[in-house]
Design a protein around this motif. Structure first.
Motif, PDB file in Angstrom:
ATOM      1  N   ARG A 154      51.180  45.600  33.175  1.00  0.00           N
ATOM      2  CA  ARG A 154      51.316  45.048  31.832  1.00  0.00           C
ATOM      3  C   ARG A 154      52.376  45.881  31.130  1.00  0.00           C
ATOM      4  O   ARG A 154      52.228  47.105  30.976  1.00  0.00           O
ATOM      5  CB  ARG A 154      49.986  45.114  31.084  1.00  0.00           C
ATOM      6  CG  ARG A 154      49.964  44.438  29.742  1.00  0.00           C
ATOM      7  CD  ARG A 154      50.077  42.939  29.803  1.00  0.00           C
ATOM      8  NE  ARG A 154      49.003  42.266  30.521  1.00  0.00           N
ATOM      9  CZ  ARG A 154      48.811  40.963  30.497  1.00  0.00           C
ATOM     10  NH1 ARG A 154      49.600  40.198  29.764  1.00  0.00           N
ATOM     11  NH2 ARG A 154      47.835  40.411  31.198  1.00  0.00           N
ATOM     12  N   VAL A 203      47.584  47.509  35.905  1.00  0.00           N
ATOM     13  CA  VAL A 203      46.324  46.959  35.420  1.00  0.00           C
ATOM     14  C   VAL A 203      45.211  47.382  36.360  1.00  0.00           C
ATOM     15  O   VAL A 203      45.339  47.315  37.586  1.00  0.00           O
ATOM     16  CB  VAL A 203      46.408  45.415  35.341  1.00  0.00           C
ATOM     17  CG1 VAL A 203      45.073  44.824  34.907  1.00  0.00           C
ATOM     18  CG2 VAL A 203      47.516  44.996  34.378  1.00  0.00           C
ATOM     19  N   THR A 242      42.690  46.378  37.970  1.00  0.00           N
ATOM     20  CA  THR A 242      41.899  45.360  38.651  1.00  0.00           C
ATOM     21  C   THR A 242      41.018  46.009  39.707  1.00  0.00           C
ATOM     22  O   THR A 242      41.244  47.150  40.115  1.00  0.00           O
ATOM     23  CB  THR A 242      42.805  44.314  39.308  1.00  0.00           C
ATOM     24  OG1 THR A 242      43.688  44.970  40.226  1.00  0.00           O
ATOM     25  CG2 THR A 242      43.618  43.561  38.275  1.00  0.00           C
ATOM     26  N   ASN A 272      45.420  39.338  36.631  1.00  0.00           N
ATOM     27  CA  ASN A 272      46.077  39.878  35.436  1.00  0.00           C
ATOM     28  C   ASN A 272      45.886  38.947  34.241  1.00  0.00           C
ATOM     29  O   ASN A 272      45.989  39.367  33.091  1.00  0.00           O
ATOM     30  CB  ASN A 272      47.565  40.081  35.723  1.00  0.00           C
ATOM     31  CG  ASN A 272      48.200  41.132  34.832  1.00  0.00           C
ATOM     32  OD1 ASN A 272      47.602  41.607  33.878  1.00  0.00           O
ATOM     33  ND2 ASN A 272      49.433  41.501  35.150  1.00  0.00           N
TER      34      ASN A 272
END
Length: 477
Positions: free
Chosen positions: A66, A137, A139, A192
C-alpha cells in the motif's frame, strides 16, 4: 496459440501445444520467488523478515503493498528472472534490475521503457515506487495440500489483515499448464482489496498431483473440493463465497456452482458457446478484421474449412483427412485464406496429415469439443458477473453476449460488461508492424468491477470505458 506477444495465454489449444514444449513450461514455472505449497497447512504473514532470501533477484519483495497515498501495488514474479508490478487500475510493467539497487520498468509486455522506477527494501518490507514509499500489507497466507477428486492438490488461502468476516473467492484456472500458486497475481490483489482468496494448482500442474485434463466436469468437482478446503482454513472469517474463472474457467465455474451452491460467480473472457463454436467465431472474427466481413463467398469458404476441421476432431482424428485436404486445395490461393486462424483450425491447416495423426490426439485429449454450457447457465440462479473483451480474437464475445442477454431477459441474475479495446485475458494491446498484438495493460475498471461484485457493493454504471448491464432493461428485446 495466442497471437499477442504476451506470456499469459489462457486458451486450451495453447496449453495443449505447451504440453509438447514442457521444457519451456518448466522453466517458466521456476521463476524466482515462486512459493511452492508446503505439506500441510502453514501460516505466514507477509511482514515476516526475509533477510535470508536473495535480494538480488527481488524474490523477497513479492507481495502486496500500500503506497503512502493509499494506492495498492502488487509485486509478483515475471519472466526471465524479472519481477512484474501491477496497479488496480490495470497498469503493469516488467521490472529489471538496474544500477545502484534500482529496478526499471517497461510498459506491459512491450519491452519499451515507461519511466517507472522501483527500489526494494526487503529487510523492512518496504519499497519506493517512483519515489512514493509503500509498505507491505500484512496478509495471512495458509498453504495446504488437500484431496480433489481422487488426486492431491496444492493450494493457498490468502486472508486480508484483521479478524473480521470477508468474502472468499476461489480462483479457477484457464487451460494453461503454469502453476497458479506461482503466477496468479489476483491471489494478492484481491486480498489487498479486503477479499479472501484461495488459489490452487489444478491437477497435473505445479505442485499438484494427477494428470492434466481439460474435462470440465472433473475440473468443476476439483473446484468444489478447493472451496471446501478454503472454508475449512478460513473458519469464522469466511463470509460469502464464490468462484472467479478466466477463459476455460468460464466453462468450469458455472458448472461448479451448479454442483454445490455459492453466492456468486465471476467469469472473465469466458464463453457461453462450445469450443467448436468458439473456433468458428474466431475464424469469422479474423476474416472481418482482415476486411472480408462483407464477402459472402469468403465467409462460406472459411466455414467450409471449419466444418472439415470439426469433422476431423469428431472422428478422433481417425478420418476426414481427405476432406481437409480438399478444402485446403480448393481455397489455398484465395486472398482471404491466410486470414483463417481460429483456435485449432490454424494448427490443422498448417500441418500435414502424418503430423496431425501423430500429435493432434494428444493436443485435444479430454476437451469436450461439443460442450454446451447453456443448460447449466439456464438452471443457475447464482448471481454472475461476465467481463468480456470486445477485441477478443481467441474467444470472440458476440454470440456469448446474445445468449447472456437472453438469460437476463429470462430473469437470471447476470451482470455483463464489455471492455471494448481488450483482447483475450482482458488485455489492451498495441499492434506491431507484422500485425501481431503486444499486450500493454488491463483496462481501467476491470479489477475494481470484479472486487465490487465480490464484495457485494452496489455497482457503478461504468467501470472505465465499460458500461455495466445488470438487468433485462439493458438486454434488448
Amino acid at each position: 496459440m495466442k497471437r499477442a506477444r504476451h506470456s499469459t495465454r489462457a486458451h486450451w489449444i495453447a496449453t495443449a501445444i505447451a504440453a509438447l514444449l514442457c521444457a519451456i513450461q518448466i522453466a517458466a514455472a521456476a521463476q524466482p520467488g515462486a512459493n511452492a505449497a508446503a505439506p500441510g497447512a502453514t501460516d505466514a504473514t507477509a511482514s515476516e523478515p526475509r533477510a535470508s532470501e536473495p535480494e538480488a533477484n527481488g524474490s523477497c519483495a513479492i507481495g502486496s503493498y500500500r503506497l503512502a497515498d493509499g494506492r495498492p501495488l502488487d509485486i509478483g514474479p515475471g519472466d526471465e528472472g524479472r519481477l512484474r508490478w501491477r496497479s488496480d487500475d490495470g497498469r503493469t510493467g516488467a521490472l529489471a534490475p538496474a544500477a545502484h539497487g534500482a529496478w526499471t520498468s517497461t510498459l506491459g509486455w512491450t519491452g519499451r521503457a515507461d519511466g517507472h522506477r522501483v527500489r526494494l527494501d526487503c529487510a523492512h518490507d518496504r519499497l519506493r515506487f517512483d519515489g512514493m514509499p509503500g509498505q507491505r500489507v500484512r496478509t495471512i497466507q495458509r498453504d495446504t495440500r488437500f484431496r480433489g477428486s481422487g488426486v492431491e492438490l496444492a493450494g493457498r488461502l490468502t486472508l486480508p489483515p484483521g479478524e473480521g468476516r470477508v468474502p472468499l473467492v476461489v480462483l479457477l484456472h484457464g487451460a494453461e499448464h503454469d502453476s497458479a500458486l506461482q503466477r496468479y497475481s489476483l491471489q494478492r490483489e484481491f486480498a489487498n482489496a479486503g477479499i479472501a482468496t484461495f488459489v490452487y494448482d489444478k491437477r497435473g500442474t505445479g505442485a499438484s498431483g494427477g494428470r492434466y485434463t481439460q474435462d470440465y466436469l472433473t475440473l468443476a468437482v476439483d473446484a468444489v473440493h478447493a472451496l471446501d478446503e478454503a472454508r475449512r482454513l478460513g473458519g469464522a472469517r469466511i463470509g460469502r463465497v464464490g468462484y472467479q474463472g478466466g477463459s476455460q474457467g468460464g466453462w468450469v465455474a458455472p458448472l461448479a456452482a451448479r454442483i454445490a451452491p455459492v453466492d456468486f460467480v465471476v467469469v472473465g473472457f469466458g464463453l457461453a458457446v462450445s469450443p467448436l463454436e468458439e473456433d468458428r467465431e474466431a475464424i469469422g472474427f479474423d476474416l472481418r478484421r482482415a476486411g472480408f466481413g462483407d464477402d459472402a463467398a469468403a465467409m462460406a469458404g472459411a466455414m467450409a474449412i471449419a466444418d472439415a476441421t470439426a469433422a476431423l476432431i469428431d472422428s478422433g482424428f481417425a478420418e476426414g483427412y481427405e476432406r481437409l485436404a480438399a478444402v485446403k486445395a480448393r481455397y489455398a490461393q484465395a486472398p482471404w485464406y491466410p486470414s483463417v486462424r481460429g483456435n485449432f483450425t490454424w494448427y490443422l491447416l498448417g500441418n500435414d496429415a502424418d503430423t496431425i495423426r501423430r500429435d493432434a490426439p494428444g493436443l485435444v485429449r479430454g476437451v469436450p469439443a461439443h460442450y454446451d454450457p447453456m443448460p447449466v447457465l439456464r438452471g443457475l440462479d447464482t448471481p454472475q458477473l461476465w467481463a468480456l473483451g470486445g477485441e477478443d480474437r481467441d474467444a470472440p464475445p458476440g454470440e456469448t453476449l446474445r445468449r447472456l442477454a437472453a438469460l437476463q431477459r429470462a430473469g437470471k441474475p447476470i451482470v455483463r460488461a464489455v471492455f471494448a479495446r481488450a483482447d483475450h485475458g482482458l488485455y489492451e494491446f498495441e499492434t506491431a508492424a507484422d500485425g501481431e498484438r503486444v499486450s500493454t495493460r488491463q483496462p481501467d475498471g476491470y479489477f475494481r468491477l470484479m472486487a465490487d461484485f465480490i464484495l457485494g457493493k452496489t455497482l457503478q454504471p461504468r467501470y472505465g470505458e465499460a458500461a455495466v448491464c445488470a438487468s433485462a432493461a439493458c438486454a434488448g428485446g
